[in-house]
Design a protein around this motif. Sequence first.
Motif, PDB file in Angstrom:
ATOM      1  N   THR A 160      -2.403  13.290   0.359  1.00  0.00           N
ATOM      2  CA  THR A 160      -3.650  12.599   0.028  1.00  0.00           C
ATOM      3  C   THR A 160      -3.430  11.089  -0.108  1.00  0.00           C
ATOM      4  N   PHE A 161      -2.444  10.720  -0.918  1.00  0.00           N
ATOM      5  CA  PHE A 161      -2.241   9.289  -1.207  1.00  0.00           C
ATOM      6  C   PHE A 161      -1.796   8.537   0.049  1.00  0.00           C
ATOM      7  N   LEU A 162      -0.904   9.145   0.831  1.00  0.00           N
ATOM      8  CA  LEU A 162      -0.435   8.450   2.031  1.00  0.00           C
ATOM      9  C   LEU A 162      -1.545   8.402   3.094  1.00  0.00           C
ATOM     10  N   GLY A 163      -2.255   9.523   3.243  1.00  0.00           N
ATOM     11  CA  GLY A 163      -3.364   9.558   4.205  1.00  0.00           C
ATOM     12  C   GLY A 163      -4.354   8.435   3.924  1.00  0.00           C
ATOM     13  N   ASN A 164      -4.708   8.261   2.653  1.00  0.00           N
ATOM     14  CA  ASN A 164      -5.655   7.209   2.291  1.00  0.00           C
ATOM     15  C   ASN A 164      -5.084   5.824   2.586  1.00  0.00           C
ATOM     16  N   LEU A 165      -3.777   5.659   2.395  1.00  0.00           N
ATOM     17  CA  LEU A 165      -3.148   4.340   2.613  1.00  0.00           C
ATOM     18  C   LEU A 165      -3.072   3.974   4.097  1.00  0.00           C
ATOM     19  N   ILE A 166      -2.754   4.959   4.940  1.00  0.00           N
ATOM     20  CA  ILE A 166      -2.527   4.644   6.364  1.00  0.00           C
ATOM     21  C   ILE A 166      -3.730   5.006   7.236  1.00  0.00           C
ATOM     22  N   ASN A 195       8.283  12.652  10.415  1.00  0.00           N
ATOM     23  CA  ASN A 195       7.517  12.648  11.666  1.00  0.00           C
ATOM     24  C   ASN A 195       7.479  11.202  12.168  1.00  0.00           C
ATOM     25  N   ASN A 196       7.819  10.994  13.454  1.00  0.00           N
ATOM     26  CA  ASN A 196       7.966   9.623  13.977  1.00  0.00           C
ATOM     27  C   ASN A 196       6.707   8.787  13.870  1.00  0.00           C
ATOM     28  N   ALA A 197       5.562   9.369  14.240  1.00  0.00           N
ATOM     29  CA  ALA A 197       4.303   8.601  14.239  1.00  0.00           C
ATOM     30  C   ALA A 197       3.947   8.160  12.815  1.00  0.00           C
ATOM     31  N   ILE A 198       4.136   9.058  11.868  1.00  0.00           N
ATOM     32  CA  ILE A 198       3.824   8.722  10.469  1.00  0.00           C
ATOM     33  C   ILE A 198       4.837   7.701   9.950  1.00  0.00           C
ATOM     34  N   ALA A 199       6.097   7.892  10.315  1.00  0.00           N
ATOM     35  CA  ALA A 199       7.154   6.972   9.851  1.00  0.00           C
ATOM     36  C   ALA A 199       6.821   5.540  10.255  1.00  0.00           C
ATOM     37  N   LYS A 200       6.329   5.368  11.487  1.00  0.00           N
ATOM     38  CA  LYS A 200       5.987   4.013  11.968  1.00  0.00           C
ATOM     39  C   LYS A 200       4.913   3.394  11.094  1.00  0.00           C
ATOM     40  N   LYS A 201       3.917   4.208  10.751  1.00  0.00           N
ATOM     41  CA  LYS A 201       2.832   3.695   9.903  1.00  0.00           C
ATOM     42  C   LYS A 201       3.348   3.355   8.506  1.00  0.00           C
ATOM     43  N   VAL A 202       4.269   4.182   8.000  1.00  0.00           N
ATOM     44  CA  VAL A 202       4.831   3.916   6.669  1.00  0.00           C
ATOM     45  C   VAL A 202       5.625   2.606   6.711  1.00  0.00           C
ATOM     46  N   ASP A 203       6.336   2.373   7.822  1.00  0.00           N
ATOM     47  CA  ASP A 203       7.130   1.140   7.936  1.00  0.00           C
ATOM     48  C   ASP A 203       6.247  -0.106   7.958  1.00  0.00           C
ATOM     49  N   ASN A 204       4.971   0.069   8.324  1.00  0.00           N
ATOM     50  CA  ASN A 204       4.057  -1.075   8.340  1.00  0.00           C
ATOM     51  C   ASN A 204       3.452  -1.386   6.973  1.00  0.00           C
ATOM     52  N   LEU A 205       3.706  -0.498   5.996  1.00  0.00           N
ATOM     53  CA  LEU A 205       3.178  -0.762   4.652  1.00  0.00           C
ATOM     54  C   LEU A 205       4.001  -1.871   3.996  1.00  0.00           C
ATOM     55  N   SER A 208       5.160  -3.303  -1.833  1.00  0.00           N
ATOM     56  CA  SER A 208       4.411  -2.905  -3.041  1.00  0.00           C
ATOM     57  C   SER A 208       3.507  -1.698  -2.742  1.00  0.00           C
ATOM     58  N   GLN A 209       2.965  -1.628  -1.518  1.00  0.00           N
ATOM     59  CA  GLN A 209       2.148  -0.443  -1.166  1.00  0.00           C
ATOM     60  C   GLN A 209       3.016   0.814  -1.179  1.00  0.00           C
ATOM     61  N   TYR A 210       4.217   0.705  -0.587  1.00  0.00           N
ATOM     62  CA  TYR A 210       5.111   1.862  -0.531  1.00  0.00           C
ATOM     63  C   TYR A 210       5.552   2.274  -1.939  1.00  0.00           C
ATOM     64  N   ASP A 211       5.928   1.263  -2.748  1.00  0.00           N
ATOM     65  CA  ASP A 211       6.381   1.574  -4.116  1.00  0.00           C
ATOM     66  C   ASP A 211       5.265   2.241  -4.921  1.00  0.00           C
ATOM     67  N   GLU A 212       4.044   1.760  -4.713  1.00  0.00           N
ATOM     68  CA  GLU A 212       2.927   2.350  -5.464  1.00  0.00           C
ATOM     69  C   GLU A 212       2.686   3.798  -5.013  1.00  0.00           C
ATOM     70  N   LEU A 311      16.122  16.422   8.382  1.00  0.00           N
ATOM     71  CA  LEU A 311      15.037  15.461   8.183  1.00  0.00           C
ATOM     72  C   LEU A 311      15.624  14.056   8.067  1.00  0.00           C
ATOM     73  N   THR A 312      14.833  13.070   8.461  1.00  0.00           N
ATOM     74  CA  THR A 312      15.309  11.687   8.303  1.00  0.00           C
ATOM     75  C   THR A 312      15.099  11.273   6.854  1.00  0.00           C
ATOM     76  N   ILE A 313      16.160  10.776   6.244  1.00  0.00           N
ATOM     77  CA  ILE A 313      16.057  10.279   4.862  1.00  0.00           C
ATOM     78  C   ILE A 313      16.414   8.792   4.880  1.00  0.00           C
ATOM     79  N   THR A 314      15.495   7.951   4.402  1.00  0.00           N
ATOM     80  CA  THR A 314      15.752   6.508   4.433  1.00  0.00           C
ATOM     81  C   THR A 314      16.687   6.132   3.276  1.00  0.00           C
ATOM     82  N   GLU A 315      17.159   4.894   3.320  1.00  0.00           N
ATOM     83  CA  GLU A 315      18.069   4.437   2.255  1.00  0.00           C
ATOM     84  C   GLU A 315      17.395   4.497   0.892  1.00  0.00           C
ATOM     85  N   SER A 316      16.124   4.038   0.850  1.00  0.00           N
ATOM     86  CA  SER A 316      15.469   4.034  -0.472  1.00  0.00           C
ATOM     87  C   SER A 316      15.206   5.468  -0.941  1.00  0.00           C
TER      88      SER A 316
END
Length: 344
Positions: A160-166, A195-205, A208-212, A311-316
């Motif tokens: 829900t929260f990510l869908g609303n953000l992206i 998922n690659n398509a979602i990951a790209k959108k997350v990288d564009n946040l 502070s958006q990602y942390d929130e 699964l891909t796990i980022t550094e953070s």
Amino acid sequence: MKVTVCGAAGGIGQPLSLLLKLNPQVTELALFDIVNAKGVAADLSHINTPAKVNGYQPASKEDTQAITEALKGTDLVVIPAGVPRKPGMTRADLFNINASIVRDLVANIGRTAPNASILIISNPVNATVPIAAETLKKLGVFNPKKLFGVTTLDSVRAETFLGNLIGENPDNLRGKLSVIGGHSGDTIVPLTHTNNAIAKKVDNLSKSQYDEFVHRVQFGGDEVVKAKDGAGSATLSMAYAGYRFAENILNSLNGTSSSQEVPDSAYVYLPGVPGGDKLVKEKLNGATFFSVPVILKNGEVSDFVNPFDKLTITESENELIKVALGGLQKSIEQGTNFVTGTKL
Ligand code: NAD
Ligand code: LMR
């Protein structure tokens, strides 16, 4: 299929029982609670779906007939029994009351329906699931593949929260995100790059958006507790989430497997599932309970998606996992120790 809800008259129990009554795969719905179970059952029984609904309420503290009848021959038991949080409390503050409620209900399951799949909703999940495991072990009937801590609400929130953000329909994110770890504050770890398509959108946040986003997934429960202002915690979203996982189990009992890219996670005893012991030793610092995406067959875990391999796990996200492991270890020990030395 028979499904039993323990705590069926509560804030979660009632809407969860309603959703289960609507599932055509359910032929018998047993509603157990220490109050008002018969009233809720009478109400739901008028709905024109196949499930026969019965309410079971003990006449006294010593009466074990009601719970025994509710559990006899059941395929799936869902447990949302116990007290919820009030503002200012953590889930861990519920331990003193809920630990013995879960232990005693699970002991009855072990005696009456040892082959049922068990879904634990009662908090603190990080400790109540170890309590359930230890109780079943003591009775000599522990099947780790059939014991699940319900962490689905964390995935529902992340979607829900990510869908609303992206700007995506949150429903389309099901299976494209994964939430692992535990079910409490910083033990909850959302993975956003599966998922690659979602990951790209997350990288564009922005950072502070990602942390929130991470903070809201980890502390979403507090938002509801605060808004309800003393009247409890999440009930309706939890009923939806609990139903979603219960439906996964029912589908698996009917031979249907999930078509999601990544299946829903559940908090399970990893040494008891194939490949789990290796994960505990190599990546989880010895934490034996951890929420991972589970592949279900016939009401039990047949396999799981190892997040570190598949699964891909980022550094953070790796940093979040390190923090999560510290908190989890303590809760697992607390739950396990609670049952050791007690008489069932
Ligand atoms: P509630 O107080 O509205 O309902 C709890 C019900 O449990 C009541 O009807 C009560 O009579 C019943 N109950 C108490 N002792 C019992 C026993 N020994 N046997 C059978 N029933 C018993 O609370 P709620 O809002 O429905 O929350 C229930 C639990 O679920 C809480 O511990 C809460 O923290 C937890 N929860 C977990 C999640 C999650 O994601 N896993 C989400 C939300 C809430
Ligand atoms: C939640 O995540 O909403 C539940 O665990 C209830 C709570 O106490 O926050």
